[in-house]
Write a protein that holds these residues in place. Sequence first.
Motif, mmCIF file in Angstrom:
data_model
loop_
_atom_site.group_PDB
_atom_site.id
_atom_site.type_symbol
_atom_site.label_atom_id
_atom_site.label_comp_id
_atom_site.label_asym_id
_atom_site.label_seq_id
_atom_site.Cartn_x
_atom_site.Cartn_y
_atom_site.Cartn_z
ATOM 1 N N GLY A 209 0.790 -1.117 -0.075
ATOM 2 C CA GLY A 209 -0.201 -0.030 0.168
ATOM 3 C C GLY A 209 0.872 1.338 0.065
ATOM 4 O O GLY A 209 0.282 2.386 0.424
ATOM 5 N N ASP A 210 2.222 1.223 -0.529
ATOM 6 C CA ASP A 210 2.665 2.409 -0.461
ATOM 7 C C ASP A 210 2.717 3.131 -1.860
ATOM 8 O O ASP A 210 3.073 2.539 -3.145
ATOM 9 N N GLU A 211 2.307 4.218 -2.198
ATOM 10 C CA GLU A 211 1.885 5.037 -3.261
ATOM 11 C C GLU A 211 3.214 5.147 -4.074
ATOM 12 O O GLU A 211 3.207 5.424 -5.279
ATOM 13 N N ARG A 212 4.317 5.274 -3.558
ATOM 14 C CA ARG A 212 5.592 5.426 -4.183
ATOM 15 C C ARG A 212 5.800 4.350 -5.227
ATOM 16 O O ARG A 212 6.605 4.503 -6.302
ATOM 17 N N ALA A 213 5.137 3.313 -5.300
ATOM 18 C CA ALA A 213 5.416 2.257 -6.275
ATOM 19 C C ALA A 213 4.703 2.658 -7.439
ATOM 20 O O ALA A 213 4.982 1.937 -8.409
ATOM 21 N N LEU A 214 3.568 3.430 -7.389
ATOM 22 C CA LEU A 214 2.856 3.545 -8.739
ATOM 23 C C LEU A 214 3.757 3.938 -9.761
ATOM 24 O O LEU A 214 3.450 3.321 -10.910
ATOM 25 N N PRO A 215 4.642 4.861 -9.927
ATOM 26 C CA PRO A 215 5.526 5.299 -11.198
ATOM 27 C C PRO A 215 6.107 3.766 -11.569
ATOM 28 O O PRO A 215 6.168 3.575 -12.944
ATOM 29 N N TYR A 236 -4.489 -4.365 -11.418
ATOM 30 C CA TYR A 236 -4.894 -4.402 -10.048
ATOM 31 C C TYR A 236 -3.937 -3.552 -9.091
ATOM 32 O O TYR A 236 -4.585 -2.900 -8.348
ATOM 33 N N ALA A 237 -3.034 -3.796 -9.263
ATOM 34 C CA ALA A 237 -1.971 -3.256 -8.311
ATOM 35 C C ALA A 237 -1.998 -1.523 -8.326
ATOM 36 O O ALA A 237 -2.098 -1.090 -7.431
ATOM 37 N N ILE A 238 -1.833 -1.253 -9.455
ATOM 38 C CA ILE A 238 -2.176 0.171 -9.691
ATOM 39 C C ILE A 238 -3.248 0.769 -9.182
ATOM 40 O O ILE A 238 -3.347 1.922 -8.578
ATOM 41 N N GLU A 239 -4.437 0.099 -9.285
ATOM 42 C CA GLU A 239 -5.647 0.584 -9.025
ATOM 43 C C GLU A 239 -5.866 0.586 -7.367
ATOM 44 O O GLU A 239 -6.392 1.415 -6.943
ATOM 45 N N ALA A 240 -5.176 -0.441 -6.823
ATOM 46 C CA ALA A 240 -5.154 -0.686 -5.671
ATOM 47 C C ALA A 240 -4.370 0.517 -4.742
ATOM 48 O O ALA A 240 -4.734 0.869 -3.457
ATOM 49 N N LEU A 241 -3.421 1.059 -5.385
ATOM 50 C CA LEU A 241 -2.649 2.073 -4.966
ATOM 51 C C LEU A 241 -3.293 3.432 -5.455
ATOM 52 O O LEU A 241 -2.588 4.556 -5.281
ATOM 53 N N GLY A 242 -4.308 3.488 -5.928
ATOM 54 C CA GLY A 242 -5.027 4.727 -6.398
ATOM 55 C C GLY A 242 -4.812 5.092 -7.460
ATOM 56 O O GLY A 242 -5.346 6.382 -7.930
ATOM 57 N N GLY A 243 -3.789 4.529 -8.443
ATOM 58 C CA GLY A 243 -3.869 4.921 -9.797
ATOM 59 C C GLY A 243 -4.951 4.482 -10.675
ATOM 60 O O GLY A 243 -5.921 3.830 -10.127
ATOM 61 N N GLU A 244 -4.549 4.624 -12.216
ATOM 62 C CA GLU A 244 -5.501 4.315 -13.190
ATOM 63 C C GLU A 244 -4.773 4.149 -14.421
ATOM 64 O O GLU A 244 -3.849 4.764 -14.892
ATOM 65 N N TYR A 245 -5.304 2.894 -15.323
ATOM 66 C CA TYR A 245 -4.682 2.687 -16.305
ATOM 67 C C TYR A 245 -5.483 2.192 -17.292
ATOM 68 O O TYR A 245 -6.276 0.973 -17.065
ATOM 69 N N ASP A 246 -6.181 2.830 -18.264
ATOM 70 C CA ASP A 246 -7.283 2.536 -19.125
ATOM 71 C C ASP A 246 -6.723 2.291 -20.712
ATOM 72 O O ASP A 246 -7.718 2.478 -21.468
#
Length: 278
Positions: A209-215, A236-246
Amino acid sequence: MKLIDFDGLFDEKLTQFMEENKNKYTEKQWEDIIPKLYKKFGDTYVAKVKCTPKEYYAKMTDEQLVETLCAHVKEDVPTPEFLCAEMETRGQTQTLLPLLQGDDETIALYALNLIGDDRAAFDAYFAIITENRLGENIRSDITDVFKLHADEVKEKALAAYKQGKGQEYMLEILSRLKNKDDEVYHILLSAFLSGEETPIRASYLAAYGDERALPHLMQKIQDRSIGFVEFQELKYAIEALGGEYDEPRDFTSDKDYIAVEAAAVKTAAANAVGELKS
């Protein structure tokens, strides 16, 4: 020691009962009735042992219960739930611990299920993982226990990981920390960036759950060479951390995608047939 096959005795009574009541219940009703009959059987007097199944095991010492359990497994005689229930009631961790040190996985699994998350067994549990003993099933079950106590076992998990012992299990345990730790984050990130086991290691970052992993996750998902399974876990991991990929991706030629689609079609067809029959 002469073993009593209580399950066999129950099956005999059940066969008779079902014969006497055939056509009285539906298959679904039998599924509900049988467990109730088994429970009732535990309090039924059995002439062969001059007591009920529950009483039979209640009379044994802790050591006798363990010996009986081992004998059931080794002699391939069904292990009655009444035996396990009596052992669980007593919470005899110290008596069960030696069963975790042998090479019989079935017996060790019984011990694990009976001991549960008793901290007195944690050292024995760690030994099974770090020594790579027994099978993957029991090591995974132990990992599930430690995931519930990740903060408590953090130092032992870190030490084992650094020593190269049971590393994948340790990553999974560390990913469940509630009290975040920079060292653990960088270990999880480094493991992901190694390019090995990408789907599962992406899930560790999601669980941590650390958002620093998003990039880092976003960079990896844009790799056009990744397959359907990797893509799904990364998304799934991106969305779990608050990101989005469409961004649309085409996986129609990916073998895993094809298998998933085929399974979905098969399930839909089975459901349709079931609805028609009902």
